[in-house]
Design an enzyme around this catalytic site. Structure first.
Site, mmCIF file in Angstrom:
data_model
loop_
_atom_site.group_PDB
_atom_site.id
_atom_site.type_symbol
_atom_site.label_atom_id
_atom_site.label_comp_id
_atom_site.label_asym_id
_atom_site.label_seq_id
_atom_site.Cartn_x
_atom_site.Cartn_y
_atom_site.Cartn_z
ATOM 1 N NE ARG A 147 -3.536 -2.226 2.705
ATOM 2 C CZ ARG A 147 -3.221 -3.460 3.095
ATOM 3 N NH1 ARG A 147 -1.988 -3.749 3.461
ATOM 4 N NH2 ARG A 147 -4.133 -4.415 3.136
ATOM 5 C CE LYS A 172 -7.391 -4.204 5.570
ATOM 6 N NZ LYS A 172 -7.983 -4.828 4.410
#
Length: 198
Positions: A147, A172
């Site tokens: 990401r 995450k």
């Protein structure tokens, strides 16, 4: 301040103190309380919650709007809180306003697309250091699937060249992951696999 407005302020304060952001609920629920007050209702009813949720404006250009379902979710949370104070409160059931999230189809970059982006970053950015930074970032994203936030947080100490491991901090859910790396023609490294750590 009406009793419902005070209950709402207490509800939002309680949820914030428990670590919830509640940005959307904080924006939506004052309108719900105003709707209940306008209807002369001292607490939440299923009928009033449904009527308020269905007042959501239509989505432009024929898009599917999720605001009605989001309003219902906010109203349900507030009603659950109120039911502990006022037994006359009705909690709207799940599925009363179902919606399906419609995700955009992802755009899959081809190798030619990636090569073009890397070339443009190198040719169009005036500062050589900045150009190299963007080329490296784009290549890393293409090769690893990280990401953007994970890639930006990387530091020199996050790669262990001897062990061939890249440490991804604050991944995450606040965890970290370790990913094996090997040479790649795009960035000089590629992430082969990772194992999440608690």
């Amino acid at each position: 301040m009406t009793a419902l407005e005070q209950y709402l302020a207490d509800y939002l304060q309680l949820r914030h103190s428990l670590g919830h952001q509640l940005a959307e609920a904080g924006w939506l629920l004052p309108g719900f309380v105003a709707h209940l007050d306008a209807c002369g209702l001292p607490t939440v009813t299923i009928e009033a919650a449904l009527a308020w949720a269905q007042q959501a404006p239509a989505s432009p250009q024929g898009r599917v709007s999720t605001i009605g379902a989001r309003r219902m979710t906010a109203a349900r949370g507030f009603a659950r809180y109120l039911s502990g104070i006022d037994p006359a409160t009705q909690v709207p059931p799940l599925g009363l306003m179902p919606h399906r999230a419609r995700w955009r189809q992802p755009f899959i970059y081809t190798r030619a697309d990636i090569d073009t982006l890397l070339d443009l970053a190198g040719r169009t950015i005036a500062s050589p250091l900045r150009a190299a930074t963007y080329e490296t970032l784009l290549g890393l994203l293409a090769a690893s699937g990280l990401r953007i936030g994970e890639a930006i947080k990387l530091d020199r100490s996050d790669i262990d060249w001897a062990q061939g491991v890249l440490l991804i901090r604050e991944s995450k859910f606040g965890n970290y992951a370790e990913a094996a790396v090997m040479p790649s023609p795009v960035t000089g490294l590629a992430v082969c696999g990772n194992s999440a750590q608690d």
